[in-house]
Scaffold this active site. Structure first.
Site, mmCIF file in Angstrom:
data_model
loop_
_atom_site.group_PDB
_atom_site.id
_atom_site.type_symbol
_atom_site.label_atom_id
_atom_site.label_comp_id
_atom_site.label_asym_id
_atom_site.label_seq_id
_atom_site.Cartn_x
_atom_site.Cartn_y
_atom_site.Cartn_z
ATOM 1 N N ASP B 12 0.894 -1.131 -0.077
ATOM 2 C CA ASP B 12 -0.057 0.069 0.088
ATOM 3 C C ASP B 12 0.982 1.134 -0.219
ATOM 4 O O ASP B 12 1.450 1.788 1.011
ATOM 5 C CB ASP B 12 -0.870 -0.078 1.244
ATOM 6 C CG ASP B 12 -1.938 1.127 1.446
ATOM 7 O OD1 ASP B 12 -2.149 1.730 0.170
ATOM 8 O OD2 ASP B 12 -2.137 1.632 2.440
ATOM 9 N N GLU B 70 -2.491 -1.305 -5.355
ATOM 10 C CA GLU B 70 -3.614 -0.963 -5.366
ATOM 11 C C GLU B 70 -3.770 -0.069 -6.961
ATOM 12 O O GLU B 70 -2.594 0.463 -6.929
ATOM 13 C CB GLU B 70 -4.145 0.036 -4.198
ATOM 14 C CG GLU B 70 -5.536 0.022 -4.041
ATOM 15 C CD GLU B 70 -5.892 0.704 -2.377
ATOM 16 O OE1 GLU B 70 -6.132 -0.077 -1.577
ATOM 17 O OE2 GLU B 70 -5.968 2.177 -2.557
ATOM 18 N N ASP B 142 -2.397 0.540 7.567
ATOM 19 C CA ASP B 142 -1.613 0.474 6.510
ATOM 20 C C ASP B 142 -1.378 -0.888 6.017
ATOM 21 O O ASP B 142 -1.366 -1.393 4.963
ATOM 22 C CB ASP B 142 -0.482 1.432 6.667
ATOM 23 C CG ASP B 142 -0.831 2.957 6.614
ATOM 24 O OD1 ASP B 142 -1.382 3.528 5.740
ATOM 25 O OD2 ASP B 142 -0.772 3.537 7.526
#
Lengths: 182, 182
Positions: B12, B70, B142
């Site tokens: 991430d 992502e 996170d």
């Protein structure tokens, strides 16, 4: 003389084509040490890895003291900003790994510095960097942007940094070059 | 079994805080090998260099076979897209240097895969990944996003890839987990 005596690497980042240029100061004796264009191929991660590798090779071969990058604020949609960021990230990580400082200039600042006009065309920039650096041929547009970035930094002396943008452009135009007729 | 038996690194990305997680498949025996959060400090280029270095260390230590990231399409302004791109670029260049494939999933796909709901909250994602991977504690948000990315990939078998998104979510929900009550 200040920070205009350094060897500057200018990079115009892209995830498919990136321009680069090493320019040696000071400004009054500025010379292009090397410049070129990287054509990147393959998947996005392969292209960014190649960009980082090629940048590493230039850092090793030419030992610039700092890196000048374009700072883009606007005129970009989210998707193109993301792509530009990816190219910048690959470059900045490599530069940061060498502990080199990074300076950023907006496109308008670069154009003003090099062509005396913040809205100069690509062709004007190509012609002006060729003239300022006594290049035998017109550089390609990507390489010209990188050369212009490096020249822009050489112009930015500690003295000039205290003056407003327009005055710096004026001093530059009166000092060494005449404004191009467009 | 196909591509759900791999060891996946989920990342991430952020230029100040990045979450990461290594998850070992197949899905029915999925286990978290390691996960954590990188806090990056210093100038932008120093932070991105640190991000690339830390990622390199994880690639070397845990030998994932692919990296899941992502894919953000919207909900970002130009400036935050540029920043996200910079973090992605540092990561992608390092991953590309190792020749590893990269897969990307939208936030909605990740949420649907892990929580059965494309609009699940951060807290739901944290709770679901902890449950699916039998973690003793709730991971930070996170790290949870990185764990969810890796799990999302494990769910995406060659068979499931041929089905529409909603059916995949349905199969997933019926197969192993119950949908959370929000």
């Amino acid at each position: 003389m200040g920070n205009n005596a350094v060897r500057v690497l200018g990079v115009d980042p892209g995830t498919r084509v990136s321009g680069w240029a090493v320019v040696q100061g000071p400004l009054r004796d500025a010379r292009a040490v090397a410049h070129g264009v990287w054509h990147l191929r393959g998947s996005l991660s392969a292209r960014l890895a190649e960009l980082a590798r090629r940048l590493e090779a230039v850092l090793t071969e030419f030992s610039p003291q700092l890196v000048a990058l374009e700072r883009n604020f606007s005129g970009e949609n989210v998707q193109s900003a993301l792509r530009l960021g990816e190219a910048r990230g690959a470059i900045l990580a490599a530069v940061g790994g060498h502990g080199l400082p990074v300076v950023e200039y907006t496109p308008a600042t670069v154009k003003l510095a090099v062509a005396g006009n913040g809205r100069a065309s690509k062709e004007q920039i190509q012609a002006m960097v060729a003239r300022l650096l006594s290049l035998p041929d017109l550089p390609s547009s990507d390489a010209a942007d990188a050369l212009a970035l490096a020249l822009c930094h050489l112009q930015t002396s500690p003295f000039a940094q205290k003056l407003p943008q327009s005055v710096r452009g004026l001093l530059w135009r009166r000092g060494r070059i005449k404004r191009m007729r467009s």
